[in-house]
Design a protein around this motif. Sequence first.
Motif, mmCIF file in Angstrom:
data_model
loop_
_atom_site.group_PDB
_atom_site.id
_atom_site.type_symbol
_atom_site.label_atom_id
_atom_site.label_comp_id
_atom_site.label_asym_id
_atom_site.label_seq_id
_atom_site.Cartn_x
_atom_site.Cartn_y
_atom_site.Cartn_z
ATOM 1 N N PRO A 45 -44.185 4.615 -44.058
ATOM 2 C CA PRO A 45 -45.259 3.814 -43.450
ATOM 3 C C PRO A 45 -44.762 3.015 -42.243
ATOM 4 N N PHE A 46 -43.486 3.116 -41.928
ATOM 5 C CA PHE A 46 -42.949 2.366 -40.783
ATOM 6 C C PHE A 46 -41.971 3.244 -40.018
ATOM 7 N N LYS A 47 -41.586 2.747 -38.846
ATOM 8 C CA LYS A 47 -40.571 3.455 -38.065
ATOM 9 C C LYS A 47 -39.213 2.866 -38.385
ATOM 10 N N LEU A 48 -38.204 3.706 -38.479
ATOM 11 C CA LEU A 48 -36.857 3.183 -38.707
ATOM 12 C C LEU A 48 -36.434 2.357 -37.497
ATOM 13 N N SER A 52 -31.124 0.372 -35.485
ATOM 14 C CA SER A 52 -29.933 0.078 -36.262
ATOM 15 C C SER A 52 -29.872 0.965 -37.506
ATOM 16 N N GLN A 53 -30.986 1.144 -38.156
ATOM 17 C CA GLN A 53 -31.026 2.024 -39.328
ATOM 18 C C GLN A 53 -30.684 3.459 -38.945
ATOM 19 N N LYS A 54 -31.242 3.887 -37.804
ATOM 20 C CA LYS A 54 -30.945 5.252 -37.345
ATOM 21 C C LYS A 54 -29.463 5.430 -37.076
ATOM 22 N N ASP A 108 -28.054 -7.601 -43.666
ATOM 23 C CA ASP A 108 -28.604 -8.811 -44.233
ATOM 24 C C ASP A 108 -29.722 -8.489 -45.225
ATOM 25 N N VAL A 109 -30.039 -9.468 -46.048
ATOM 26 C CA VAL A 109 -31.148 -9.321 -46.988
ATOM 27 C C VAL A 109 -32.398 -8.917 -46.214
ATOM 28 N N GLY A 110 -33.035 -7.857 -46.657
ATOM 29 C CA GLY A 110 -34.281 -7.445 -46.019
ATOM 30 C C GLY A 110 -34.110 -6.593 -44.777
ATOM 31 N N SER A 111 -32.888 -6.229 -44.468
ATOM 32 C CA SER A 111 -32.668 -5.436 -43.249
ATOM 33 C C SER A 111 -33.008 -3.963 -43.469
ATOM 34 N N GLY A 112 -33.287 -3.594 -44.709
ATOM 35 C CA GLY A 112 -33.709 -2.233 -45.001
ATOM 36 C C GLY A 112 -32.569 -1.273 -45.282
ATOM 37 N N LYS A 113 -31.713 -1.656 -46.202
ATOM 38 C CA LYS A 113 -30.602 -0.777 -46.564
ATOM 39 C C LYS A 113 -31.075 0.341 -47.492
ATOM 40 N N THR A 114 -32.071 -0.001 -48.343
ATOM 41 C CA THR A 114 -32.501 0.976 -49.340
ATOM 42 C C THR A 114 -32.922 2.292 -48.700
ATOM 43 N N VAL A 115 -33.713 2.192 -47.661
ATOM 44 C CA VAL A 115 -34.215 3.420 -47.053
ATOM 45 C C VAL A 115 -33.065 4.243 -46.465
ATOM 46 N N MET A 153 -33.292 -6.590 -37.739
ATOM 47 C CA MET A 153 -34.262 -6.641 -38.825
ATOM 48 C C MET A 153 -35.474 -5.801 -38.428
ATOM 49 N N PRO A 154 -36.197 -5.245 -39.407
ATOM 50 C CA PRO A 154 -37.411 -4.494 -39.070
ATOM 51 C C PRO A 154 -38.308 -5.324 -38.149
ATOM 52 N N THR A 155 -38.920 -4.668 -37.208
ATOM 53 C CA THR A 155 -39.720 -5.414 -36.232
ATOM 54 C C THR A 155 -40.920 -6.064 -36.874
ATOM 55 N N GLY A 156 -41.429 -7.077 -36.200
ATOM 56 C CA GLY A 156 -42.635 -7.736 -36.669
ATOM 57 C C GLY A 156 -42.339 -8.802 -37.696
ATOM 58 N N ARG A 157 -41.094 -8.866 -38.161
ATOM 59 C CA ARG A 157 -40.763 -9.910 -39.124
ATOM 60 C C ARG A 157 -40.703 -11.250 -38.424
ATOM 61 N N LYS A 158 -41.304 -12.233 -39.049
ATOM 62 C CA LYS A 158 -41.177 -13.582 -38.501
ATOM 63 C C LYS A 158 -39.996 -14.248 -39.171
ATOM 64 N N VAL A 175 -34.854 -7.733 -55.408
ATOM 65 C CA VAL A 175 -36.248 -7.528 -55.808
ATOM 66 C C VAL A 175 -37.196 -7.722 -54.627
ATOM 67 N N ASP A 176 -38.134 -6.835 -54.506
ATOM 68 C CA ASP A 176 -38.961 -6.769 -53.314
ATOM 69 C C ASP A 176 -40.442 -7.035 -53.624
ATOM 70 N N ILE A 177 -40.968 -8.142 -53.104
ATOM 71 C CA ILE A 177 -42.394 -8.471 -53.266
ATOM 72 C C ILE A 177 -42.961 -8.742 -51.867
ATOM 73 N N GLY A 181 -40.552 -13.261 -46.882
ATOM 74 C CA GLY A 181 -40.434 -12.849 -45.478
ATOM 75 C C GLY A 181 -40.154 -11.374 -45.353
ATOM 76 N N ARG A 182 -40.637 -10.598 -46.288
ATOM 77 C CA ARG A 182 -40.385 -9.164 -46.227
ATOM 78 C C ARG A 182 -41.610 -8.411 -45.727
ATOM 79 N N SER A 183 -42.433 -9.106 -44.948
ATOM 80 C CA SER A 183 -43.584 -8.445 -44.324
ATOM 81 C C SER A 183 -43.829 -9.127 -42.984
HETATM 82 P P1 ADP Z 1 -32.295 -4.822 -48.295
HETATM 83 O O1 ADP Z 1 -31.507 -4.462 -47.089
HETATM 84 O O2 ADP Z 1 -32.271 -6.288 -48.568
HETATM 85 O O3 ADP Z 1 -31.945 -4.011 -49.493
HETATM 86 P P2 ADP Z 1 -34.747 -3.372 -48.463
HETATM 87 O O4 ADP Z 1 -34.149 -2.062 -48.248
HETATM 88 O O5 ADP Z 1 -35.184 -3.728 -49.820
HETATM 89 O O6 ADP Z 1 -33.795 -4.512 -47.911
HETATM 90 O O7 ADP Z 1 -35.957 -3.524 -47.437
HETATM 91 C C1 ADP Z 1 -36.768 -4.662 -47.365
HETATM 92 C C2 ADP Z 1 -38.202 -4.319 -47.052
HETATM 93 O O8 ADP Z 1 -38.288 -3.873 -45.707
HETATM 94 C C3 ADP Z 1 -38.758 -3.215 -47.889
HETATM 95 O O9 ADP Z 1 -40.059 -3.562 -48.270
HETATM 96 C C4 ADP Z 1 -38.742 -1.996 -47.004
HETATM 97 O O10 ADP Z 1 -39.742 -1.084 -47.324
HETATM 98 C C5 ADP Z 1 -38.972 -2.625 -45.647
HETATM 99 N N1 ADP Z 1 -38.433 -1.868 -44.518
HETATM 100 C C6 ADP Z 1 -37.270 -1.200 -44.487
HETATM 101 N N2 ADP Z 1 -37.069 -0.657 -43.266
HETATM 102 C C7 ADP Z 1 -38.142 -1.003 -42.505
HETATM 103 C C8 ADP Z 1 -38.520 -0.745 -41.137
HETATM 104 N N3 ADP Z 1 -37.752 -0.040 -40.331
HETATM 105 N N4 ADP Z 1 -39.661 -1.297 -40.713
HETATM 106 C C9 ADP Z 1 -40.440 -2.023 -41.532
HETATM 107 N N5 ADP Z 1 -40.159 -2.284 -42.812
HETATM 108 C C10 ADP Z 1 -39.012 -1.796 -43.298
#
Ligand code: ADP
Length: 780
Positions: free
Chosen positions: A353-356, A359-361, A384-391, A534-539, A639-641, A668-670
């Motif tokens: 649902p988002f673009k990488l 940095s993730q790429k 960092d926390v929320g930087s999107g490591k899981t994906v 950090m993923p864009t659009g994050r405040k 944990v992600d909410i 702050g994960r949205s």
């Molecule tokens: P962490 O690095 O702390 O493990 P997560 O992988 O849990 O972070 O990602 C945090 C949130 O950001 C998740 O809800 C994830 O779906 C979202 N996310 C990851 N990559 C992106 C991205 N490129 N753009 C927007 N949201 C993203």
Amino acid sequence: MHLEDFFNNLELFLNLGLSKKISSDNFFNEIYNFCKKNIDLIEKEKGLKEKIGSFLAYYKPINSLSEERQTKRIKEGFKLIEKLRNQYLIDEPKLPHKDLPLKTDIKFIKGVGNKRASIMREFGINNIEDTFYFFPRDYEDRREIKKIIDCYHGQNCLIVGNIVNFEEKKIGTLKILSYVLEDTDNSIIVLTWFNQDFIKKFLQPGLKVAVYGTVEIEFGRKQMKNPDFQIISSIKEVKTGIFPIYSLRKGLYQNNMRTIFTETIEYSHYMKEFLPDKILEKYNFIDFPKRIKGIHFPKSFYHLKKAKETLKYEEIFLFEFSVLIQKQKIQSKEGIAKNIKGELTKKFISLLPFKLTNSQKKVFEEIRKDMKKNIPMNRLLQGDVGSGKTVVSELALIDNFECGFQGAVMVPTSVLAKQQYKKLKNDFEKLGIKTELLLGETKKSDKKRIKEKLINNEIDVLIGTHALIQDDVEFKSLGLVVIDEQHRFGVKQRLALIKKGKMPDILFMTATPIPRTLAMTLYGDLDVSLITEMPTGRKKIKTLLVKENKLNEIYKFIEKELKLGNQVFFVYPLIDESEILDLKAATEMYEILKSKFKKYGVGLLHGKMTSDEKNTIMEKFVTKDFHVLVSTTVIEVGVDIPDATVMVIEHAERFGLSQLHQLRGRVGRSKKQAYCFLVTSQNISNETQEKLIKFASTTNGFEVSEIDLQWRGPGKFFGTEQHGLPDFKFLDILNDPELIEKARNDVLRILEEDPHLKKYKNLKKEIYRRYGKKLKMLEA
Ligand code: ADP
Ligand code: MG
């Protein structure tokens, strides 16, 4: 004046000359007069007079030289002084007077015996060699015999005199012995011992003694309590010098230790030097017997300083070897060269649902490159926390699957494992990747089923906690291991999982960003990828410090957020009310908040719940069955909410900064603006306040961990986990980054030139003596 002060002063003259604080007209005369004044000192040392003579001759014509040459000559002088220091201020132990091997049991050393040997064994001293690295905790400066009249209150002094009087007193159960000591100036000092009757056996009026202790002045009277003493017949017998102070246990006295060590360190001559000559030369370090002598019985403080410098380098040098040899070993093994097509990841990315982020790429490309190589990947993904490591880890797992291999994901807690599992299952189902969850609490029958499927290759990705490393968990073809929050696992646990495959690729992930030097020391064996964006659009999360009595204002604010459909966390440090600490317990607050925010629903989560209960609560929070979650720190990691916008942390002063950062990262994960309130008691210390203000001013995890690390020190920072960092005696991993870097480069150069250390047999032996266990873990 001591000889080392003489050299220091000489150096000071050079500095003054260099900065033109002494004109070149005066330069020679100044140093000449200074040397002349200290001729006694110079004449005491063999050959020094001639050397100082030529030193002076070198500067005699200085006034007639060009300015440029004057400067050059003065600079040359520093080197000369350093040479003199090395010659006159450093010495080595005497040669051993017996021929004992280094492994000789300590009980055979004169003055030890069975009883003392058993005490020394408690310190880890079993043989001669062990004493070398049992360092003093401090030193006594007994180089100079002081006149009583010159001693001031609080000063540690060595005094020589005659005992002229003796008195014995009893006050209650306290027995006091007082001796009056008189020196050649007829000044007196009183020596007192408390409840040490045996002193009478040794000391009587009429004796000549040397005493060492702290001088106290009370009502104009000088005294020393429990001084160390030596009975002498002439002043020449007085033992002078810089004395070591060792940690002691009952039955082992300082004098025993000194006598024992004086003898044992002689055997340092038998130790083969393991620091390469090149290194000793490059840094002007001192050889083994000299540095061991220097740390135990330094000839001068310069000697001590040199010994410490050399030993400090030795610590990091050998440690870097252990780390880099480990890396070498991993890389020398044949890994799985994966022939990645990347069709499946392409599909996966198109479904996101988002673009990488870039940095993730980038980090994914680094990982992919590693996986294609036929040496096993050994990479740490920091973000960092929320930087999107899981994906990113999902992408790697998909590539791995596409090549026909199984993957394993290990996380530290079951709450997190379940959430990861849910996410991965959901994402992977569409791609035909079969996932399973394995926890300690998984039902026996389920465990059995999972294990069977695993060995039959019917599971593609297994997610779980420590349960994954149980002996009977067997994979058919494990190709990739992902270890999330890796700092929470010990070396052994990591290795146990890795060994479930044949040199699988390994991806470590951490959200506790570690400052660079520390990462270099700790994870020198790993390649490091960093998510910097950090993923864009994050405040940016707004962090605010609030005192307890302002809680009502926070509640009002929260009410507004809840009206918008957002969710709120309340975190407390303890679950049960503790009368002593007067902490509001989560359970108690839960009741209060439940009635306050009835409309929005309130849930409770704490560590004493079963895993099932925790899971149910988390799920309900995700599905918005309730909007307020009251919790202890069990929600800490991962944990992600997405709709959570407010994090209230009560008693924030009781948390470590890294922990606060993790907690703050739960919101702050949205795209919505998120807030973190740090609620503290009214009366926290200024230091704590300052620390929290610093924390509030940054959302950068690296900065937070720097602050935290400075604050708590590495020991506490890493907790009690088995982090693989040795107990450095001299190295300060925070404050010696340059030295660490230098040592690392030295080690890299040596390994490049001689990967198996064939030319460095002694060095290799020493590395294995210290780190063999760790290095051998990899070989099995
Ligand atoms: P962490 O690095 O702390 O493990 P997560 O992988 O849990 O972070 O990602 C945090 C949130 O950001 C998740 O809800 C994830 O779906 C979202 N996310 C990851 N990559 C992106 C991205 N490129 N753009 C927007 N949201 C993203
Ligand atoms: Mg995570």
